[in-house]
Design an enzyme around this catalytic site. Structure first.
Site, PDB file in Angstrom:
ATOM      1  CB  SER A   1      38.897  42.212  -5.418  1.00 22.56           C
ATOM      2  OG  SER A   1      39.554  41.245  -4.644  1.00 22.56           O
TER       3      SER A   1
ATOM      4  CG  ASP B   1      34.049  35.497  -4.270  1.00 20.50           C
ATOM      5  OD1 ASP B   1      35.178  34.966  -4.224  1.00 20.50           O
ATOM      6  OD2 ASP B   1      33.882  36.727  -4.370  1.00 20.50           O
TER       7      ASP B   1
ATOM      8  CG  HIS C   1      36.916  37.328  -6.443  1.00 25.08           C
ATOM      9  ND1 HIS C   1      36.415  37.647  -5.196  1.00 25.08           N
ATOM     10  CD2 HIS C   1      37.972  38.170  -6.642  1.00 25.08           C
ATOM     11  CE1 HIS C   1      37.126  38.624  -4.660  1.00 25.08           C
ATOM     12  NE2 HIS C   1      38.070  38.965  -5.526  1.00 25.08           N
TER      13      HIS C   1
END
Length: 269
Positions: A82, A205, A233
C-alpha cells in the site's frame, strides 16, 4: 535521540526489507514471518512516525525514503505494501544500486483516480482527511474495513488489522500520509526504473483496482504483475499460499534482472 524501529530475523542469506502501509506497523507481517524466515534475512520496519518509530514528525515521501534507506542493508530485496509501496519505490528510484528487486503489494504509483486512471476518487481521500480530524479512531477503523471488503476472511482480517492500531499515533503524521497517497504520482518516474520489479494485486481490491495492473503492463513492459483471485487489499493475509509462492518465485531466480511475465496470476496448484 529519534530511532527507527528495525527488527531483523530469519535464517536466509538474502536481505529482505518489508514496509507496511498507512496507519499500521511492521506487526502486519506477523501472519507470514514464520514462512518467510527460512528463505530470507528479514528486516521489519516501522516507517518514520508510525508504530514504534513514533519519535519522527510528519515527513515527505522523499524524507521517509531517506530515513529508511540510511538504516538498510546493502543489496536488499524490498517489498512495500500500500503506501509502503510508494516508499519502497522511491528508494528504488533514489538508490537503484542498493535494490536487487522491488515488490509492491496492493500499491499504485498514483493512488488518486485521474481521468481514465483508476484509483481512489479525490473526494474520498479528501473526506478521509476531514474525518481523520473529526473522529480519529472511527476513520482508521473505516479505512481498515475497506481493505478486506468482499473477501471470505474479511471479519478475521479486519479484526487483526484493528488490533495493530494505536490511537496514540500522531495525527499530523497520519494526515501527511494521506497527503502522500493523494498527491504522489510516480508513473513516469517508475517507467524508467532499472531494478527487477514485481507488482502484486488483489482482484477485489477497493483501494487499488486490479485494472491498474493491466495499464502498467503496457506502460512498464519490463516489469511483472500478478493478480490474485478473490483477494482484496491484504493478499498476504487472505491468500498467504499464493502470495508466498509469488515472492519465492521472484526471489529465487538465478538472475533477478531476467524478466518473466506473471500477469493475471490465478493461484498455485
Amino acid at each position: 535521540m529519534t530511532t527507527l524501529y528495525w527488527h531483523t530475523c530469519g535464517e536466509g542469506k538474502r536481505d529482505f526489507v518489508l514496509l507496511h502501509g498507512w496507519g499500521l506497523n511492521a506487526d502486519v507481517w506477523h501472519c507470514i514471518i514464520n514462512r518467510l524466515a527460512p528463505h530470507f534475512r528479514l528486516h521489519l520496519v516501522d516507517l518514520p512516525g508510525y508504530g514504534r518509530s513514533s519519535g519522527y514528525g510528519d515527513m515527505s515521501l522523499s524524507e521517509m525514503a531517506t530515513v529508511v534507506l540510511n538504516q538498510a542493508p546493502e543489496k536488499a530485496l524490498w517489498l512495500g505494501w500500500s503506501m509502503g509501496g510508494l516508499v519502497a519505490s522511491q528508494i528504488a528510484l533514489n538508490q537503484p544500486e542498493q535494490v536487487i528487486g522491488l515488490i509492491t503489494v496492493s500499491s499504485s504509483p498514483c493512488f488518486s483516480a485521474q481521468g481514465d486512471w483508476p484509483g481512489i476518487r479525490p473526494e474520498i481521500l479528501a473526506g478521509f482527511k476531514q474525518q481523520l480530524h473529526d473522529n480519529f479512531p472511527r476513520t482508521i477503523e473505516r479505512f481498515l474495513s475497506l481493505q478486506t471488503l468482499g473477501i471470505a476472511s474479511a471479519r478475521k482480517d479486519t479484526t487483526f488489522l484493528k488490533s495493530l492500531v494505536s490511537y496514540q499515533q500522531n495525527a499530523e503524521v497520519l494526515m501527511r500520509g494521506l497527503e502522500i497517497v493523494q498527491t504522489t504520482d510516480l508513473r513516469s518516474a517508475l517507467a524508467h526504473c532499472s531494478v527487477p520489479f514485481l507488482r502484486i494485486y488483489g482482484d477485489r481490491d477497493e483501494l487499488v483496482p486490479s485494472r491498474v495492473a493491466t495499464l502498467l503492463d503496457g506502460a512498464w513492459p519490463t516489469t511483472q504483475s500478478a493478480i490474485i483471485d478473490n483477494a482484496a487489499h491484504v493478499p498476504f493475509m487472505s491468500h498467504p499460499d499464493d502470495f508466498l509462492a509469488l515472492i519465492i518465485y521472484f526471489s529465487q531466480r538465478d538472475d533477478l534482472h531476467y524478466t518473466v511475465r506473471l500477469s493475471s496470476y490465478g493461484g498455485v496448484g
